[in-house]
Design an enzyme around this catalytic site. Structure first.
Site, PDB file in Angstrom:
ATOM      1  N   ARG A  45       0.677  -1.283  -0.089  1.00  0.00           N
ATOM      2  CA  ARG A  45      -0.073  -0.115   0.045  1.00  0.00           C
ATOM      3  C   ARG A  45       0.982   1.149  -0.123  1.00  0.00           C
ATOM      4  O   ARG A  45       0.231   2.295   0.239  1.00  0.00           O
ATOM      5  CB  ARG A  45      -0.899   0.132   1.080  1.00  0.00           C
ATOM      6  N   LEU A  46       1.997   1.236  -0.171  1.00  0.00           N
ATOM      7  CA  LEU A  46       2.874   2.522  -0.510  1.00  0.00           C
ATOM      8  C   LEU A  46       3.028   2.724  -1.786  1.00  0.00           C
ATOM      9  O   LEU A  46       4.070   2.671  -2.764  1.00  0.00           O
ATOM     10  CB  LEU A  46       4.384   2.023   0.079  1.00  0.00           C
TER      11      LEU A  46
END
Length: 211
Positions: free
Chosen positions: A189-190
């Site tokens: 989720r970066l």
């Protein structure tokens, strides 16, 4: 599996400030071409979000029909719910989500109607059934059953046959972008988020947002 456990770890690509074009419309064109070449389903579909007079937002899927340096165009019934929203509040947002490429494009700006000449040119390029349907449907208005719509279509066919004129209430809008964000999914989720913001002199500034 519970809904909360549904997730995908994005790992296809990355996006940096040095990867993108200086002009966001050029960058959008590059990504749009890549979506088409990747055979992304409904690559031309975008979510259009508007806000009504009471400040309540509403979203729906529409199809982009043109984009250039002026902005992003779609066509609809001006008397529809979205048309009424835009008459009250001419600002809107667009969202493209190309899942196969793990990409989103978010666009914000002011919306304007395009010219009657542009409307006529596109209307008469549409399939006959779509032109007839534009006359038959009073978009967003309630009806008791589908038979009413079919009766309205029959009346259009009887009156105009295969030469339906463009109704005055049907035409195009152009969203003139003020902010465009290109989102590339990344692992854990970066995600990469590169955003273009239009300056008062018409140039664009490029920055990065945290995911």
């Amino acid at each position: 599996m519970s809904i909360a456990d549904i997730r995908k770890d994005y790992q296809q690509a990355s996006l940096s400030e040095t990867d993108v074009a200086a002009d966001p419309m050029q960058q959008f064109g590059t990504w749009f071409d890549q979506a088409l070449k990747a055979d992304v389903a409904e690559a031309n579909a975008m979510s259009l979000s508007t806000v009504n007079a009471a400040g309540r937002p509403s979203s729906r899927i529409v199809l982009i029909k043109e984009f250039d340096q002026r902005g992003f165009c779609w066509f609809t019934n001006y008397d529809s719910a979205k048309g009424n929203d835009l008459a009250t509040n001419p600002y809107a947002s667009l969202l493209f989500f190309w899942t196969a490429l793990e990409r989103q494009v978010r666009i914000e700006g002011k919306v304007e109607k395009i010219t009657a000449e542009e409307n006529d040119a596109y209307f008469h390029s549409r399939p006959l059934g779509s032109r007839q349907g534009a006359l038959a449907s009073k978009q967003s208005q309630p009806i008791p059953h589908r038979g009413v719509l079919e009766e309205q279509l029959a009346a259009v066919l009887e009156k105009y046959g295969d030469q339906p004129p463009r109704p005055e209430h049907w035409g195009g809008y152009r969203l003139v972008p003020e902010k465009i964000e290109f989102w590339q999914g990344r692992s854990s989720r970066l995600h990469d988020r590169i955003v273009y913001t239009k300056n008062t002199d018409g140039t664009w500034s490029i920055g990065r947002l945290q995911p």
